[in-house]
Design an enzyme around this catalytic site. Sequence first.
Site, PDB file in Angstrom:
ATOM      1  N   ALA A  20       1.781  -3.840  10.484  1.00 50.87           N
ATOM      2  CA  ALA A  20       2.403  -2.552  10.206  1.00 50.87           C
ATOM      3  C   ALA A  20       1.310  -1.533   9.919  1.00 50.87           C
ATOM      4  O   ALA A  20       0.147  -1.897   9.746  1.00 50.87           O
ATOM      5  CB  ALA A  20       3.335  -2.656   9.000  1.00 50.87           C
ATOM      6  N   ASN A  70       1.548   4.986   7.860  1.00 51.60           N
ATOM      7  CA  ASN A  70       1.577   6.433   8.043  1.00 51.60           C
ATOM      8  C   ASN A  70       2.506   7.063   7.008  1.00 51.60           C
ATOM      9  O   ASN A  70       3.651   6.634   6.875  1.00 51.60           O
ATOM     10  CB  ASN A  70       2.076   6.775   9.447  1.00 51.60           C
ATOM     11  N   GLU A 105       3.010  -1.777   2.626  1.00 57.35           N
ATOM     12  CA  GLU A 105       2.889  -0.448   3.248  1.00 57.35           C
ATOM     13  C   GLU A 105       3.291   0.635   2.260  1.00 57.35           C
ATOM     14  O   GLU A 105       2.704   1.714   2.229  1.00 57.35           O
ATOM     15  CB  GLU A 105       3.750  -0.362   4.514  1.00 57.35           C
ATOM     16  N   HIS A 159       0.573   1.476  -0.072  1.00 57.07           N
ATOM     17  CA  HIS A 159      -0.420   2.349   0.578  1.00 57.07           C
ATOM     18  C   HIS A 159      -0.083   3.825   0.418  1.00 57.07           C
ATOM     19  O   HIS A 159      -0.972   4.666   0.562  1.00 57.07           O
ATOM     20  CB  HIS A 159      -0.462   2.056   2.080  1.00 57.07           C
ATOM     21  N   GLU A 175      -6.880  -1.912   1.335  1.00 50.79           N
ATOM     22  CA  GLU A 175      -6.165  -3.129   1.747  1.00 50.79           C
ATOM     23  C   GLU A 175      -5.982  -4.146   0.620  1.00 50.79           C
ATOM     24  O   GLU A 175      -4.928  -4.754   0.502  1.00 50.79           O
ATOM     25  CB  GLU A 175      -6.861  -3.771   2.945  1.00 50.79           C
TER      26      GLU A 175
HETATM   27 ZN   LIG Z   1      -2.589  -2.379   4.671  1.00 47.86          ZN
END
Ligand SMILES: [Zn+2]
Length: 829
Positions: free
Chosen positions: A257, A260, A291, A294, A313
């Site tokens: 994935a 964004n 995600e 993030h 990460e």
């Molecule tokens: Zn990642």
Amino acid sequence: MPALQRTEARTRARLLQVHGYRIDLDLTRGETVFGCTTVIRFGSAEAGAATFLDLRPQTLRRAVLNGTELDPAALDGNRLPLTGLLAENELLLETDQNYSSTGEGLHRYTDPADGEVYLYATCGPDLAPLVFPCFDQPDLKAPLAIAATAPAGWTVLGNGAGKQVAEGRWEFEPTLPISTYLFTVVAGPLHSVYSEHDGIPLGLHGRRALAADLDREAVELFEVTRASFDRLHELFDQRYPFGRYDQAFVPEFNWGAMENPGCVVFAEEMLFHSAPTEAERAGRAMVVAHEMAHMWFGDLVTLRWWDDIWLNESFAEYLGFRVAAEATRFTNSWSGFAVKRKGWGYDADQRVTTHPIAANGLESVAEAMSNFDGISYAKGAAALRQLVAWLGDEAFFAGINEHFARHRFGNAELAEFLDVLAESSGRDVHGWAESWLRTSGVDTLRVQVAYQDGGERIASAELVPTGSRPHLVGLGVFDLADDGRPVLRESFEVEVGPGRPTALPQLAGAPAPALLLPNFGDLSWAKVRLDQTSWRTVAAALSRFEDPLTRAVLWEHARDLTRDGELPPSAYLDLVAAHLPGEPVDAIVEAVLTFGRLRLLPYLAPAERPAAEARLASAARELLARPEADQGLRQAALKSAVENASGPEQLAELEQWLAEGAYGQELSAALRWAALLRLTVHGVIGAERIAVELAADPGVTATEGAARARAALSGAEDKERAWQSLFDPASGLSNAQLTATAQGFWQSGSEQLQDAYLERYFAEIPAAGGRGDIVARSLGSHLFPAGRSTPEAVALAERTLAEGELTPVLRRVLADQLDDLARAARIRG
Ligand SMILES: [Zn+2]
């Protein structure tokens, strides 16, 4: 085409301040190109200064800087020089851009089932110029205002809120300041499901052909999304800032994935067209949370340069597992981390290519790309887990929240992250980081026990670490119940200094236990070595430990012993035979059977492999025969029973399963193609049957399954055709078809034929670097002759690495593969 260097990025960041992009895409210009009009407003700290813009168009039609036309011929590779900058500038670009078939830039996919077209953009880490001209580095953030002209009947998604303002015309509100690598659009006749949570509009999107899958999975996807938002909003002071939260599932995606802002893109395999295992569901919940994490770590506060990708990460990975375990029904997520994800990292950390988690000083984006690996993800997350165990939640999140407050909508690097944690905790976080983040390799924790009273009692026990790090670890003490079941007597935590034996006074005088397990609870990143008594207990009772995390840690330990040549492959297969049929957690079953198939088989001579396959298949069949085995276990076991099927009887059974289903169920498309591959490899079926099966159900799974099976046809002409399609850039294979073909290639063919291709592989692979990182990665890993674990193959690989001209990504992939191949050859002896 030079990749951006850190020094260039630094200079450009000092000079420029980017105020905003307007990006207008024309998606109606046919199959090969799309139009792009970009307007960039930016300030320059120095009047009259010069810099450059990053762009990779098919054609640069027009460039206008502050009203002055620039000569398109000035485009030099992927850079357009800009000179005579003013304090405030406006730059207009009109370009034709190529669609991609490798998932790099704007990927265009035609659905074989209904002919519909779908697009999505992937821009990380330095692919944005394949979509729009920009200053492509993470620390030049700016609001992006996206617009698109698309065919009638399409939906267009982008970062942030947008709508259709006229038939086929889509406009989006400018985003908050974000990095260019986080740009995306997703477009096509999408099927969508909408909801809302806590004031955040939610959307799920996928291909129209997958509408039923999306509708079915929407319930769980929304549930996990809501729970993850709630948990992250408890942990963080800053609320989710990017408005809408769309999650789009797209075909032929190269990663799991991509985060964004406002529009996360997932590989559509996560919609589970085939019935998933519980481990796959848990894995997806982890990715959804990863995600989302993030959005804060990566999108709100972004790394300044790519050598800090761990900051993105490791953090997302740690929180992905943690949020899944704490806020969703997948409370066993850390077991999956222990038995599967960490193995990926342990392997990477023991190869010659290993590197420190943080601040490796990589100068170019191209080199940094190699580090999207098991160290940046799994080891980094394990290090953070260890850090949280050491600092405590309160100090850790106080530091994190201060970090967000200081750097929101900006960038930060390792030093700034450590500073806030040191302030919030009052501990020597910088010292911790030196030994944990700036070193490489895995420490070993070994238990040493001396007995007294004829072995009845412990005289003394100590934990002996090798390596350079301090560890805070759990120690589990187990006894055997009368029925032979291991029972936890007690557990406690120990701080072990770097390289020094640590006495365990808690155990002095205690009755001799059946097992002393260091790293109980899996808080650290370390190999363990047990005393002899303890190992005997594991070998006898592995499936009977009650706690799944303990079994996960022990299976990983057995895998590690096998990789290190301390446990013969046959002894690992003994463990599988004795304990896998009784294992109730499908994440463990999958990890063990996958290791058996992909890694352990090359440790054996080719003549010994069919018997090993049969043992794996037998363990899988025993699991299938258990009446209490749940759906997920059955899926994991059936997959292995299919993949390892050998001998006339089992192959005949595959035909029967294809016709009638297996164990009361119809085979999923993925399992059907796994069975067809197996039958092809053994010469039971040929090209005609593959064509018939493909025509019957021409979806994505079938297209890739057929490519894999055709590459596994054993005739000399078939092999040559597959080879040509892999190495001829004009063959037009998409990234997904290329990978499938590569996966099938070595599965059949005479020894002599394979030898010929072995030589050709190493002669031809260097040139694949010129076809971009995705193709290089695919041919460097999936087509690498991993099963040819002979000294001759090792020598060929070594020569290619020594003499071949290789791109950084290809060099890294081949070096990793060579390391594994040499290890297999050593064990095979
Ligand atoms: Zn990642």
